[in-house]
Each structure stands twice: as C-alpha cells, then as structure tokens.
Motif scaffolding. Structure first.
Motif, PDB file in Angstrom:
ATOM      1  N   ALA A  80       0.888  -1.365  -0.471  1.00  0.00           N
ATOM      2  CA  ALA A  80      -0.182  -0.240  -0.345  1.00  0.00           C
ATOM      3  C   ALA A  80       1.013   1.332  -0.216  1.00  0.00           C
ATOM      4  CB  ALA A  80      -0.707  -0.094   1.024  1.00  0.00           C
ATOM      5  N   ILE A  81       0.760   2.325  -0.387  1.00  0.00           N
ATOM      6  CA  ILE A  81       1.092   3.328  -0.272  1.00  0.00           C
ATOM      7  C   ILE A  81       0.183   4.612  -0.149  1.00  0.00           C
ATOM      8  CG2 ILE A  81       1.133   3.787  -2.829  1.00  0.00           C
ATOM      9  CD1 ILE A  81       3.902   5.350  -1.929  1.00  0.00           C
ATOM     10  N   THR A  82       0.625   6.038   0.931  1.00  0.00           N
ATOM     11  CA  THR A  82      -0.521   6.597   1.063  1.00  0.00           C
ATOM     12  C   THR A  82       0.653   7.834   1.320  1.00  0.00           C
ATOM     13  OG1 THR A  82      -0.681   6.358   2.821  1.00  0.00           O
ATOM     14  CG2 THR A  82      -2.417   5.390   2.527  1.00  0.00           C
ATOM     15  N   GLY A  85      -2.049  10.831   3.653  1.00  0.00           N
ATOM     16  CA  GLY A  85      -3.873   9.496   4.420  1.00  0.00           C
ATOM     17  C   GLY A  85      -4.746   9.517   3.174  1.00  0.00           C
ATOM     18  N   PHE A  86      -4.150   9.495   1.731  1.00  0.00           N
ATOM     19  CA  PHE A  86      -4.755   9.721   0.395  1.00  0.00           C
ATOM     20  C   PHE A  86      -4.360   7.926  -0.363  1.00  0.00           C
ATOM     21  CE2 PHE A  86      -5.991  10.451  -3.832  1.00  0.00           C
ATOM     22  CZ  PHE A  86      -7.853   9.812  -3.350  1.00  0.00           C
ATOM     23  N   ASP A  87      -5.293   7.078  -0.321  1.00  0.00           N
ATOM     24  CA  ASP A  87      -4.093   5.753  -0.682  1.00  0.00           C
ATOM     25  C   ASP A  87      -4.218   6.183  -2.621  1.00  0.00           C
ATOM     26  OD1 ASP A  87      -4.089   4.039  -1.926  1.00  0.00           O
ATOM     27  OD2 ASP A  87      -6.090   2.462  -2.106  1.00  0.00           O
ATOM     28  N   VAL A  88      -2.978   6.436  -2.891  1.00  0.00           N
ATOM     29  CA  VAL A  88      -2.620   7.108  -4.622  1.00  0.00           C
ATOM     30  C   VAL A  88      -2.326   5.478  -5.317  1.00  0.00           C
ATOM     31  CG1 VAL A  88      -2.499   9.442  -3.785  1.00  0.00           C
ATOM     32  CG2 VAL A  88      -0.589   7.477  -3.655  1.00  0.00           C
ATOM     33  N   ALA A  89      -2.522   4.265  -4.945  1.00  0.00           N
ATOM     34  CA  ALA A  89      -1.609   3.060  -5.224  1.00  0.00           C
ATOM     35  C   ALA A  89      -2.649   3.224  -6.861  1.00  0.00           C
ATOM     36  CB  ALA A  89      -2.411   1.469  -4.563  1.00  0.00           C
ATOM     37  N   GLY A  90      -3.140   2.972  -7.134  1.00  0.00           N
ATOM     38  CA  GLY A  90      -3.693   3.694  -8.320  1.00  0.00           C
ATOM     39  C   GLY A  90      -3.603   5.232  -9.397  1.00  0.00           C
TER      40      GLY A  90
END
Length: 226
Positions: A80-82, A85-90
């Motif tokens: 995972a990477i944020t 606090g925002f999920d930016v994987a995509g």
C-alpha cells in the motif's frame, strides 16, 4: 544464516525487466518485507501534480519536497502507499505522473527526502526486506547483503510493458522506455547504475518464474553464507 536473521536484498534495473513482479514474489516466498521505491517517487510526483507545483521548475519542486507525508506498506501481497492519508496506489500509475516522474526524481532534495525514508523502512524490517528501484545498491543501501541488477533487451522490456499497458503502441512504449533510461542514467544525483558488487541477471529470455527462482536461490545462498 538462520531465516530469523534479517537479510537486505537490493534489486535494481530499468523498467520492464520484471523488477516489481520478481521482488514481490521473492519477498512473499521468503517471508521478507517489500518496498517499491519507484512508487514513492511516483507518490511525491503525484502530490506535486495534484498541488499545482510546476514539475518543470526544479526549485519549485525542491521547495515542496518536504511537504507530503508518504507512508509505504511493506506487505508484498498488498503493498500500500498513501500520501497525506490518501490511497494513491492507483493514481500514481497514471500517465500524467509517469511522464513527470523522471524530472521530479532528478531533483536532489527529492532524492534526499525519499532516500532517508527508504533507509528507515529497510532498517526497521524485522525479518529483512527486498527493496526494488534504480539506485538501491549504489546509493540507498550500499551495504545491502545481496545486490541484484536485472536487465533485458529494450524490445523485450517494451513488449512486457505494453502488455501491462493494455492497447499500448509497442514502438512508442519502447521509445518511452529508452528515453526514461537515458534520463535516469544521466541524472547527476543517484543515477540508474549497476553496483560493482551486484549480480546481473538478464531476463530477456527467461520466464518470470525462472527469474524468481534464480533470485530466490541467490538469496538462499547468501543466507547460507552468513
């Protein structure tokens, strides 16, 4: 070396050599943590683009390099990477980020910030870690227990990358890869380069499974030596 002794594995090489797939599979198979350092550079690039920083202006990038909070998960099954606090994987895999990541990554303040982050993650990996990128064996973790440099012909790499990018033009993909290699290899700060003590693995004619087996064997041999 007992499996409980942490082992740090650095896997470098250009895009399309199978770095990510290999690194994740090896880490999962051997019970190691995993870090995709390219995702961190993509994450900081995404933040710059999202916040309207001029990615053609190194001084603007340098001034903002310390602002985003980047957190990387190290589970090879679901890395995972944020950012803040925002999920930016995509989003970090989208074209607007891909086209700007070399320019942002070349800024020394960005590399210093991300390198410190990478070193702290590697140092805190209890069982050991597989760290993949472009300057891990040379700059980030020069004392890694095992350094591997994956290579492949530009044709093979373009074919793999255009397979990942559905409908991508093979010729355009190859040109983009060659251009990015040139940018990454010629930058002044931590260029893409093979460490003197790295084991080179040419993946052109190997299946992904063969590459994984090769790297697992190298890690196990290194463990046995310690």
């Amino acid at each position: 070396m007992e499996s409980s002794t942490p082992v740090i594995v650095a896997i470098d090489g250009p895009s399309g050599t199978g770095k990510s797939s290999t690194s994740k599979a090896v880490a999962a198979q051997l019970g190691l943590s995993y870090l995709d350092t390219g995702a961190q550079y993509r994450a900081i690039t995404w933040w710059m683009v999202t916040n309207g920083i001029d990615t053609a202006d190194p001084s603007a990038i340098a001034a903002a390099a310390g602002k985003p909070e980047i957190l990387s998960g190290t589970d090879p099954q679901k890395p995972a990477i944020t950012v803040d606090g925002f999920d930016v994987a995509g989003p970090i895999r989208e074209q607007d980020v891909t086209s700007k990541v070399s320019a942002v990554s070349a800024v020394p303040e960005v590399r210093t910030r991300i390198t410190e982050l990478q070193r702290s993650i590697a140092a805190s990996a209890v069982t050991g870690i597989v760290v993949e990128g472009r300057d891990i064996g040379t700059t980030v973790l020069p004392d890694a227990d095992l350094k591997i440099f994956l290579t492949a012909s530009s044709e093979a790499r373009a074919a793999r990358r255009s397979g990942e990018l559905k409908g991508a033009d093979l010729h355009a993909t190859r040109e983009a890869l060659v251009k990015r290699d040139a940018a990454d290899s010629s930058r002044k700060t931590s260029p893409l380069a093979k460490a003197d003590d790295a084991v080179e693995v040419d993946t052109t004619d190997l299946t992904l499974q063969q590459v994984i087996e090769c790297v697992v064997t190298l890690v196990e041999e290194k463990r046995a030596d310690r």
